[in-house]
Every structure is written in structure tokens, then in C-alpha cells.
Design an enzyme around this catalytic site. Structure first.
Site, mmCIF file in Angstrom:
data_model
loop_
_atom_site.group_PDB
_atom_site.id
_atom_site.type_symbol
_atom_site.label_atom_id
_atom_site.label_comp_id
_atom_site.label_asym_id
_atom_site.label_seq_id
_atom_site.Cartn_x
_atom_site.Cartn_y
_atom_site.Cartn_z
ATOM 1 N N GLU A 433 37.326 -101.983 5.356
ATOM 2 C CA GLU A 433 36.515 -100.831 5.694
ATOM 3 C C GLU A 433 37.362 -99.817 6.462
ATOM 4 O OE1 GLU A 433 34.067 -101.993 8.888
ATOM 5 O OE2 GLU A 433 33.294 -99.985 9.243
ATOM 6 N N ASP A 506 34.446 -104.609 10.461
ATOM 7 C CA ASP A 506 34.300 -104.773 11.911
ATOM 8 C C ASP A 506 33.158 -105.719 12.264
ATOM 9 O OD1 ASP A 506 36.387 -103.182 12.647
ATOM 10 O OD2 ASP A 506 35.182 -101.346 12.682
ATOM 11 N N ASP A 508 30.891 -105.082 14.295
ATOM 12 C CA ASP A 508 29.750 -104.333 14.840
ATOM 13 C C ASP A 508 28.646 -104.110 13.799
ATOM 14 O OD1 ASP A 508 30.890 -102.565 13.182
ATOM 15 O OD2 ASP A 508 31.482 -101.104 14.717
ATOM 16 N N ASP A 510 27.814 -101.414 12.046
ATOM 17 C CA ASP A 510 28.259 -100.759 10.819
ATOM 18 C C ASP A 510 28.953 -101.753 9.905
ATOM 19 O OD1 ASP A 510 27.259 -98.390 11.595
ATOM 20 O OD2 ASP A 510 29.174 -97.517 12.250
#
Ligand code: 2B7
Length: 693
Positions: A433, A506, A508, A510
Site C-alpha cells: 500500500e 499498515d 492502522d 486504513d
């Protein structure tokens, strides 16, 4: 009083119509056969069975209010204001009909042609099955000015039916406590019951259902479910957060030849077909004759209207059924005298006469609706036309892209940093990403066997897209080409270019969104990759912990603590712990000097932009802890040692269960099944109480 248009209870009804006799022992011996197990499903099934009888009484037009209470001790009380269960002497059992209904299996089952309507439930076996599995159960009947009652324990009457006073009421009250020797857990779920009652209320326009949970004095819960609009209200509720194509909800409620047909329909800006069908309030996921009639009428009527209004020109092809159903939210509910449920799971309506009845009613009323609501008609046609265009585009794309093998491309995507090895079994493809992480990965990888594909741009939600859009997606197309397998009918696993496909995103929110979208993409279009264990999720660390020569990565907070402990042990082993305590400050500078050149470089050179904090940790002294907010913060060598290096990295292999779980969440939120989503939303929207009234 609720007045139902299809009230059709004919002929004499009384005790003599209750037939077949059998005791309740089989129910206690094999509860699963009757109520679907002794788990929570079965426990709640007891409630559905009793409520179904009350709803049948409402469906017959004799009752307009049902009250359901969860009492302290998980006792359930259901009351209706119907005719009251007959208490006269049953000719065969020579006992009260009430007792017969409650203690004899199959009593009250099919009452024959002139008898009591049956719901989708256990055809009247319900009450006795509940009685068999309850300890105690009590029934009160308010009938002919008197109150009658009888109590039972584990399906056996405690004494004969008796009158205990006078009343002006009419109806039935059933109270039961599930037998704790049968059900390991007798705790009722308020939300489960509320959801089910809510659906019944939608399907029974004008019926008032009161629901209270009185188990906890501090948390009394009262709810009144009443929908004047019936399934039209249901549609409004389902489409609440959707972009509607037209404001007016189509709604019809008509009866023909004893079949009552209720339909509600509204188009939204979506690609799914969202049609839920019911027969006698029972969901029919298998469809059946009512659904067939609905579909035939929808296609025919929209095409006829479009032709009449010259929206479809002479040369134009008709819209297909699928075109007319894309983006449609619809409920079809039929109520009939003797439903025949077919199929393995009895979830398909079989009555042949129903098809033409539904088709006629729907065609006629929908034509009138389109005529009377030209704006809505136009919006609906536009939506269908769009679907038709997309269908043609999809076919064209499939033909050109798949058949001509555009994807088998000699031209690998420019963004792909391919590996040099051509042995697929050794090769790995990292889907990364973001550009900066992609850059680090390209530099940090082993180019011999590791390829990097940075994902750029918005990821399509494949649930909402057709295959042509997926193939043409700027983001997904390079991935499909890189995989080498092609897609759809042309998929060929043997052409897979990498045996490990690793999603690197990641930790997180997102990142998790991207993982979910990618997992769904693989699940929908590349399932064999999952089945054959080719799909992985990389696990980049969250922390880097450093003290002098010691350096550890931690993948979560618990592990961070674990690693700190480990470092304490290492330090103690080196016998430095004492020294450490004595001269804290100097120690940390000393170790800095002792670092090897490489480590020093890694530590001071390109540290990335992660949150670095130095803190004193008990028993360790000054420790540098870096928290990575994202992959982009890692420099190439860090990414290599933590995430790419086969010797050190941790990866999670995706199993079909993982993907299915993702799938379930997707289905709930975005899929075509109305009810799971409704339930999901409901459990989250519990406080919006005014929504219902
Ligand atoms: C199939 C059996 C169970 N039954 C009747 C009549 C009314 C009636 C019932 C009921 C649940 C909780 C409160 C028919 C049908 C037995 O035969 S069951 N109401 N309500 C109910 O169970 N509520 C009935 C014809 C004439 N008079 C009464």
C-alpha cells in the site's frame, strides 16, 4: 381489530377438528427434531413457536395486539387478544382442547381444509413442543366471559383445566420457563427477540406488538412495534442510508382467489438485487412460485411502460430481468390458505396457482404506479437502462479481455518491480500500500525472488462492481496481470507467477480497510489462490526497541513488554545489571560507543520518521523505543529485516475461514441479503427508538 383482507377461516371450528394423537416424550428425547437444538437457537425457537400461534390468530383477523415479555428468571410471557384457545372437551382425548393442544403432539396440526391457518412454523406442533421443554408453563384463556387456566411441568398437566373467574377480555396468555435440565443456557437475548418481533410487525401491517424486557429492574426495556405502512415501512427502513433513485415507494396490498399479495419496492443507487420474499410470514430464501410471478411481472411491466413511452425505441432490445432488478430493494409477502414449502430446507414456496396471482396483481399495480409517478418511472427506467449498458459493456469487456487474452499480457505493469527468478514456486509478490512503502520495499527486498507491486489509487469495492470495471481498474488490473492467472472463466492456476502473494499494509484502520478489500477481491475472483495456500498477510512490527547492541522488534503492545523482559534477562546474563543501576547515564553512552558500525548506521542513519522516544525502563535504564505509524516510516533495511526476510519475518497464511469471515462482514454491510444487514444495523441503532413508530 385488525382486519385482514384475506380472512378465510371457513367452516365449523371446534374441538372435533383436532386430530392425530401422540405424547410429548419424543420431544424431550430429541429436542433437536422439533426446535433445532438445545443451544441458543433452540431456546429462542420456543419464543417463536408461541408468538407464531398468536400471529396466526392475528393473521386470521381475530387479534390486533400481542404482548411479549421477558420476565425475571428468563421466563417468557406472551399474550394475544384473539379468540382464546378453545377449552371444550375434545371428542377423542375426552379432555379439554386446551390440554390437548398443549400436551399432545401434532394436536392442532393440520386442521384440514376448513380449519385454522398455518403459519410457516411447526404447523401447530409448536405449543406442545414448547410445553414439553418448559418447567413450568401456564396458559390462561379468556373466552366466553371466563378465565380458564392450566399449568404444566415438563409437558405434563399439573391438574385439569379449570375456570378461575370472570373476565371481559378475550385472548390467550402463555407463560413458560425453559427447562434448565434441557437447555444448558436459558438466557434470552433481548436484541434477537426484538429483531424477530420487528420483522413480524412489518409483515403484519396494523398489528401492535409490545415487547418488554423486565429481567433487570435497573434496565427495564419497553418497545412498541407497530407499522401502519407494513412492508413499505420495511423498505423505508432498509433504504434509510441509501441513495434513493425515486422518493415514492411502490406499495400494493391486494387479495385474489384467497391469496393476499403485498409488495413494496424502491430502487437505490446500488448494483445488488435485493429481493426478500415471504410466504405466511416465513422467509423463503429459496424463492418459489411467488418470486417467479414477481420477476415475470417486473420485467414485462417495465419493458411495456418503456415501449409505450418511447423510452425504448423500436430497434432497442428489451431490458432483461437482471437489468430490471439491479439496485432494486423489494419485499414480496404472500399469505395463503395452505402453503406448500418445498426443497431440502423447506424454504421455497411451491403452490403453482400463486405465480399467476402475484404476476397479475403486480403487473397491474406497477403499471398504474409508473403511469401515476412519471418521475419515478423515468428514474427507474434510467437505472435499468444503465444496468443494461453495463451488462453489454461487461460482455464486451469479457469477450475482448478474456477471450483475446489481453491479461495474459506480455506487458507486465510498469509499477511492478519484478523478481529475476522465473520459478513461480520460489517467487513472492508483495502487494504494498502506498508509494513510499513501495519504494522502501523495492530497495529492501531480495530481487532474486521478491517482486513488489505498489498499489496506487482507490481500491474498488469488488462487491459493488462488475468484472469489466475490475479488469479496467487502474489499481486492480496491474495486479491481475502480475498474477498471470487471468480472471473469470479464463482463470488458470498453473499460470500463477508467484506462489506467495503477500498483502503488506499498515496496521492502522486504513490498512485494515485495504486488507479487507483485497481479501474480498481474492475471495471472489481468485479463490483457488486461497484454497491452495498462496495468499498471505505480512505482519510488520509496531515497535523497535533498542538498547545498545540489543535490538528487538515487537508486533504489538504485549510483545513489547515481553521483549523488554527479554532484554532485562539478556542484560542480567551479561552481569551488567548492577553496574547499570549504579551509573545509569554513563552506561547508555558507553553502549552507544560499543555498537558495531552497521548497527550504528541503522540506528542513526535513516531512522525514518517514526515516533522515537527514549525512556527509562525499570531494570533496563535508558531504552529507545520507536513506534512505527506506518510502513512508510521504515527504511529499506528495517523493512527487510522485519517484514521481508524469510528468516525473520512473520506472515499469516490466509485460510478460507479467514476469507469467509471477511466475506460475512462484507455480506452484512454491502451484500445482497437484507436481513443480516438489517440485524447488524439494528443492534447498532438500538437507541433510535422513534424510528419504529
Ligand atoms: C394450532 C393451535 C395451537 N388456537 C385456536 C384458536 C385461537 C387460538 C389458538 C391462540 C400464543 C400466546 C398467547 C380457533 C391453535 C389453537 O384454536 S392459539 N389463539 N393464541 C396463541 O396461542 N397465542 C381458536 C377457532 C376458534 N376459537 C379459537
Amino acid at each position: 381489530m385488525a382486519t385482514n383482507e384475506n380472512e378465510k377461516v371457513t367452516g365449523e371450528y371446534g374441538a372435533e377438528q383436532i386430530t392425530v394423537l401422540e405424547g410429548l416424550d419424543p420431544v424431550r428425547k430429541r429436542p433437536g427434531m422439533y426446535i433445532g437444538g438445545t443451544g441458543l437457537d433452540g431456546l429462542h425457537q420456543l419464543v417463536w413457536e408461541i408468538v407464531d400461534n398468536a400471529i396466526d390468530e392475528a393473521m386470521a383477523g381475530h387479534c390486533d395486539t400481542i404482548t411479549v415479555k421477558i420476565l425475571p428468571g428468563n421466563e417468557i410471557e406472551v399474550t394475544d387478544n384473539g379468540r382464546g384457545i378453545p377449552v371444550d372437551i375434545h371428542p377423542t382425548t375426552k379432555k379439554s382442547s386446551l390440554e390437548t393442544v398443549m400436551t399432545v403432539l401434532h394436536a392442532g396440526g393440520k386442521f384440514g381444509a376448513g380449519g385454522y391457518k398455518v403459519s410457516g412454523g411447526l404447523h401447530g406442533v409448536g405449543a406442545s413442543a414448547v410445553c414439553a421443554l418448559s418447567d413450568p408453563m401456564a396458559v390462561e384463556v379468556y373466552r366466553d366471559g371466563k378465565v380458564w387456566t392450566q399449568e404444566y411441568r415438563k409437558g405434563k398437566p399439573v391438574e385439569a383445566v379449570k375456570s378461575i373467574g370472570k373476565t371481559t377480555l378475550r385472548g390467550t396468555k402463555v407463560t413458560f420457563r425453559p427447562d434448565a435440565t434441557i437447555f444448558p443456557d436459558t438466557t434470552y437475548n433481548r436484541d434477537t427477540i426484538l429483531s424477530s418481533l420487528r420483522r413480524s410487525a412489518y409483515l403484519m401491517k396494523g398489528l401492535k406488538i409490545n415487547f418488554s424486557d423486565l429481567r433487570n429492574a435497573e434496565d427495564i426495556f419497553n418497545y412498541c412495534l407497530y407499522f401502519e405502512g407494513g412492508i413499505a415501512s420495511y423498505i423505508k427502513y432498509i433504504n434509510l442510508n441509501k441513495e434513493k433513485k425515486h422518493n415514492e415507494i411502490f406499495y400494493t396490498d391486494k387479495t385474489k382467489d384467497g391469496v393476499r399479495v403485498e409488495i413494496a419496492l424502491q430502487y437505490v443507487d446500488d448494483y445488488q438485487e435485493n429481493l426478500t420474499t415471504f410466504a405466511n410470514n416465513k422467509m423463503t430464501p429459496g424463492g418459489g412460485t411467488h418470486m417467479a410471478g414477481y420477476k415475470a411481472a417486473l420485467t414485462r411491466t417495465i419493458n411495456a411502460h418503456a415501449r409505450a413511452k418511447n423510452l425504448l425505441k423500436e430497434k432497442d432490445d428489451n431490458l432483461t430481468g437482471e437489468d430490471t432488478r439491479e439496485g432494486m430493494t423489494a419485499i414480496l409477502s404472500v399469505k395463503i390458505q395452505e402453503p406448500q414449502f418445498e426443497g431440502q430446507t423447506k424454504d421455497k414456496l411451491g403452490n403453482p396457482e400463486v405465480k399467476s396471482i402475484v404476476e397479475d396483481i403486480f403487473a397491474e399495480t406497477l403499471a398504474a404506479f409508473l403511469e401515476e409517478n412519471p418521475k419515478a418511472a423515468e428514474a427507474i427506467f434510467e437505472k435499468c437502462e444503465l444496468a443494461a449498458k453495463a451488462r453489454l459493456a461487461a460482455r464486451a469487456a469479457r469477450d475482448s479481455v478474456l477471450r483475446k487474452g489481453v491479461l495474459e499480457g506480455l506487458t507486465l505493469p510498469g509499477k511492478l518491480a519484478d523478481c529475476s527468478s522465473k520459478k513461480a514456486e520460489n517467487c513472492e509478490l508483495y502487494i504494498v500500500e502506498g508509494d513510499s512503502a513501495g519504494g522502501s520495499a523495492k530497495q529492501g527486498r531480495n530481487r532474486e525472488f521478491q517482486a513488489i507491486l505498489p498499489l496506487r489509487g482507490k481500491l474498488l469495492n469488488v462487491e459493488k462492481s462488475r468484472i469489466d470495471r475490475i479488469i479496467n481498474s487502474e489499481t486492480l488490473r496491474p495486479l491481475i496481470v502480475a498474477l498471470g492467472t487471468n480472471i473469470g472463466e479464463m482463470f488458470d492456476l498453473s499460470k500463477l507467477r508467484y506462489h506467495r502473494i503477500v498483502i503488506l499494509a499498515d496496521a492502522d484502520v486504513d490498512g485494515s480497510h485495504i486488507r479487507t478489500l483485497l481479501l474480498t477481491f481474492f475471495y471472489r475472483y481468485f479463490r483457488p489462490l486461497i484454497d491452495n495456500g498462496h495468499l498471505y498477510i505480512a505482519q510488520p512490527p509496531l515497535y523497535k526497541i533498542q538498547k545498545g547492541k540489543m535490538m528487538h522488534y515487537a508486533y504489538n503492545d504485549a510483545e513489547k513488554e515481553q521483549k523488554l523482559n527479554l532484554m532485562r534477562a539478556e542484560l542480567a546474563a551479561k552481569g551488567k545489571l548492577k553496574e547499570q543501576k549504579d551509573e545509569e547515564g554513563e552506561e547508555s553512552t558507553k553502549t552507544q560507543e560499543n555498537e558495531s558500525p552497521e548497527t550504528q548506521e541503522a540506528a542513526s542513519g535513516d531512522e525514518g520518521s517514526g515516533e522515537v522516544s527514549s525512556s527509562f525502563v525499570e531494570g533496563l535504564g535508558k531504552v529507545t523505543i520507536q513506534r512505527y505509524k506506518g510502513l512508510g516510516e521504515m527504511n529499506p533495511s528495517q523493512l527487510w529485516e522485519t517484514t521481508l526476510d524469510p528468516e525473520q519475518r512473520t506472515m499469516k497464511k490466509i485460510s478460507i475461514e479467514d476469507a469467509e469471515h471477511t466475506e460475512k462482514i462484507f455480506d452484512i454491510l454491502m451484500g445482497s441479503e437484507v436481513l443480516p444487514r438489517k440485524r447488524f444495523i439494528e443492534t447498532r441503532a438500538m437507541d433510535v427508538k422513534n424510528l419504529d413508530i
